[in-house]
Write a protein that holds these residues in place. Structure first.
Motif, PDB file in Angstrom:
ATOM      1  N   GLY A 130      -1.766  -1.550 -10.163  1.00  0.00           N
ATOM      2  CA  GLY A 130      -1.256  -0.396  -9.431  1.00  0.00           C
ATOM      3  C   GLY A 130       0.150  -0.639  -8.932  1.00  0.00           C
ATOM      4  O   GLY A 130       1.033   0.227  -9.044  1.00  0.00           O
ATOM      5  N   ARG A 131       0.389  -1.826  -8.389  1.00  0.00           N
ATOM      6  CA  ARG A 131       1.731  -2.175  -7.915  1.00  0.00           C
ATOM      7  C   ARG A 131       2.713  -2.284  -9.081  1.00  0.00           C
ATOM      8  O   ARG A 131       3.872  -1.851  -8.978  1.00  0.00           O
ATOM      9  N   SER A 151      -3.476   3.465  -4.524  1.00  0.00           N
ATOM     10  CA  SER A 151      -4.577   3.857  -5.399  1.00  0.00           C
ATOM     11  C   SER A 151      -5.402   2.641  -5.812  1.00  0.00           C
ATOM     12  O   SER A 151      -6.636   2.696  -5.866  1.00  0.00           O
ATOM     13  N   GLY A 152      -4.706   1.529  -6.087  1.00  0.00           N
ATOM     14  CA  GLY A 152      -5.411   0.295  -6.427  1.00  0.00           C
ATOM     15  C   GLY A 152      -6.291  -0.196  -5.292  1.00  0.00           C
ATOM     16  O   GLY A 152      -7.426  -0.623  -5.500  1.00  0.00           O
ATOM     17  N   GLY A 173       0.835   3.653  -6.559  1.00  0.00           N
ATOM     18  CA  GLY A 173       0.040   2.807  -7.439  1.00  0.00           C
ATOM     19  C   GLY A 173      -0.754   1.769  -6.666  1.00  0.00           C
ATOM     20  O   GLY A 173      -1.949   1.597  -6.891  1.00  0.00           O
ATOM     21  N   ASP A 224       3.994   1.021  -9.924  1.00  0.00           N
ATOM     22  CA  ASP A 224       5.029   1.483  -9.002  1.00  0.00           C
ATOM     23  C   ASP A 224       6.399   0.925  -9.372  1.00  0.00           C
ATOM     24  O   ASP A 224       7.428   1.588  -9.192  1.00  0.00           O
ATOM     25  N   ALA A 245      -6.402   2.880 -11.632  1.00  0.00           N
ATOM     26  CA  ALA A 245      -5.399   2.805 -10.568  1.00  0.00           C
ATOM     27  C   ALA A 245      -4.338   3.890 -10.718  1.00  0.00           C
ATOM     28  O   ALA A 245      -3.974   4.561  -9.738  1.00  0.00           O
ATOM     29  N   LEU A 246      -3.842   4.079 -11.926  1.00  0.00           N
ATOM     30  CA  LEU A 246      -2.705   4.980 -12.113  1.00  0.00           C
ATOM     31  C   LEU A 246      -3.112   6.439 -12.264  1.00  0.00           C
ATOM     32  O   LEU A 246      -2.293   7.331 -12.049  1.00  0.00           O
ATOM     33  N   ALA A 265      -2.936   7.748  -8.827  1.00  0.00           N
ATOM     34  CA  ALA A 265      -1.546   7.726  -8.383  1.00  0.00           C
ATOM     35  C   ALA A 265      -0.748   8.874  -8.988  1.00  0.00           C
ATOM     36  O   ALA A 265       0.221   9.349  -8.385  1.00  0.00           O
ATOM     37  N   ARG A 298       4.849   4.487 -13.862  1.00  0.00           N
ATOM     38  CA  ARG A 298       3.418   4.732 -14.026  1.00  0.00           C
ATOM     39  C   ARG A 298       3.076   5.292 -15.404  1.00  0.00           C
ATOM     40  O   ARG A 298       2.048   4.940 -15.979  1.00  0.00           O
TER      41      ARG A 298
END
Length: 469
Positions: free
Chosen positions: A72-73, A399-400, A396, A76, A123-124, A127, A80
């Motif tokens: 997720g990071r 969301s993760g 991201g 970012d 995760a994405l 996001a 994405r």
């Protein structure tokens, strides 16, 4: 006239964007549920014991749990859209590798790779909602994603059983290849492009923190899953190791210039509350999956087909509730609907904690339907509350974290509430198959689940009071 045409095109693009995101969510949940039904067949195909073939499921879940915050990071930082396309491609490729795997070890490795793709997708997908949907309609979009997740969970066992019966075990993995290709094409065609500044922040990825978080989550996941319900010295050692890794992770995050997770985020009472409630709620939902089959087969004496049909009521109820729940959240507000969803789950858990076996299938189905409908409303409202106001370069990782809290709740619920069920059943008699023992175990388990839901409801009410509505 031109304005009307532009609006129609924009609405059409939004619909196709949501379609691609919904298929991503469907694939990741289908990847979890469709493999479970194939474990007995895999045990025969590879001439391996259950302790070995269960890693086909565990490898997938561990990969998601350990990597979902990190990917997720990474989304970012690198963009994405770019990373989600890679995740869909990775999931599709890994599905094909699973289908042609000649040995169990290669199948398990391919499943871990498939789990990495699923982690990126999960995760994405959440996001992306804030980028693709106007804020007043975010609740509906979250409801749609929740519906697709529930559909994937519900259809997995049935679809998997049919495919194994008709074509063999390889078909349960091969079926996701064309679905993955379709999802990838739709995402490539309709997802909005990454902003130009996304690529400029690549140097800010926290490698030491990422590695330590992966180590910590892997150790915790293994501690909660190995041993088939027993908690021995290895589980304890892994749990201690996970605690040490957590301490090291926090130390790293305090020192690095660009941390994977800004620890200051947890000072936000709203975010911390949403993550805590998510973990508590999914622990309870896992109890319905762990305890339900035993209660239905042993206490109510249903055959395998009957158990499967009754067990599908929960996911189907969540699927039917998801989209209406999104509309309700948009209209009445996420915090109020969080409370309403949790209240419904409290009622359902209370019913299961006092329901004797004499009420039969009807009593069980009604209680589970109330729980899962409440869960669908809670999940939609909670996801909306978390994601609606998150700044773009943190969507991201947030969301993760939201997905991580859900996964940790699932693995913790399977271990903790599964142990409660086993202990409560044995307290009535040594024979776990005795109907009275199973019924007592279920009632005790959902009495504990009721306390967990009470904690979540108190958290939600405090949030509602703090915001004055």
């Amino acid at each position: 006239m031109m304005t009307t045409i532009a609006a129609a095109r924009s609405a059409g693009a939004t619909r196709w964007t949501l379609t691609s995101l919904s298929l991503s969510m469907l694939l990741s949940s289908l990847g979890t549920s469709i493999a479970n039904v194939g474990l007995p067949t895999l045990s025969e195909a590879f001439n391996a014991p259950f302790q070995s073939v269960q890693w086909v499921v565990i490898a997938y879940l561990l990969a998601i749990t350990a990597l979902i915050v990190s990917v997720g990071r990474l989304g970012d930082i690198t963009g994405r859209r770019r990373l989600l396309l890679i995740g869909i491609g990775l999931f599709t490729l890994a599905s094909a590798l699973c289908a042609v795997a000649p040995t169990l070890n290669l199948l398990i490795t391919a499943r871990a790779l498939q789990g990495l793709g699923a982690a990126i997708m999960m995760a994405l997908t959440l996001a992306f909602v804030s980028d693709a949907v106007p804020k007043p309609r975010i609740g509906r979009a979250m409801g749609m994603l929740g519906t697709m997740s529930a559909i994937g969970t519900a259809m997995g066992p049935t679809l998997g059983g049919l495919l194994i019966y008709g074509f063999g075990w390889r078909a349960i993995f091969l079926i996701t290849v064309p679905l993955g290709l379709l999802t990838g094409w739709l995402a490539y065609r309709w997802l909005p492009a990454d902003s130009a500044k996304s690529g400029a922040r690549r140097s800010g990825f926290d490698v030491p923190g990422t590695l330590m978080l992966v180590v910590m989550l892997t150790a915790y996941g293994l501690a909660m899953t190995i041993g088939r319900g027993s908690f021995g010295w290895l589980n304890s050692a892994l749990l201690v190791f996970a605690g040490v890794a957590l301490w090291m992770f926090v130390s790293i995050e305090k020192r690095v210039a660009s941390p994977l997770i800004h620890l200051e985020m947890f000072r936000d009472p709203d975010l911390s509350a949403c993550l805590a409630m998510s973990a508590l709620v999914t622990m309870v939902m896992m109890a319905t999956l762990v305890v339900g089959p035993f209660y239905l087969s042993e206490a109510l004496e249903l055959d395998a087909v009957g158990v499967g049909l009754v067990m599908s009521v929960g996911p189907l109820g969540a699927a039917l509730t998801g989209v209406p729940a999104g509309r309700v959240v948009d209209r009445f507000g996420a915090r109020r609907m969080t409370v309403s969803g949790l209240a419904a789950m409290v009622i359902g858990c209370f019913a299961l904690s006092i329901t004797p076996a004499e009420f039969g299938i009807g009593g069980y189905v009604v209680a589970v339907a109330v729980i899962t409908s409440g869960y669908a409303l809670f999940q939609t409202a909670n996801n909306t509350a978390v994601m609606a106001d998150v700044i773009a370069d943190q969507r991201g990782v947030i969301s993760g974290l939201l997905n991580l809290s859900r996964n940790l709740g699932l693995v913790s619920g399977a271990a903790a509430l599964g142990a409660v069920f086993a202990l409560a059943s044995r307290s009535v008699g040594s024979n776990l198959a005795h109907p009275d023992a199973i019924a007592h175990g279920m009632q005790t388990t959902f009495a504990v689940a009721l306390m967990l839901m009470g904690m979540a409801l108190v958290i939600a009410l405090r949030r509602l009071k703090a915001h004055g509505r």
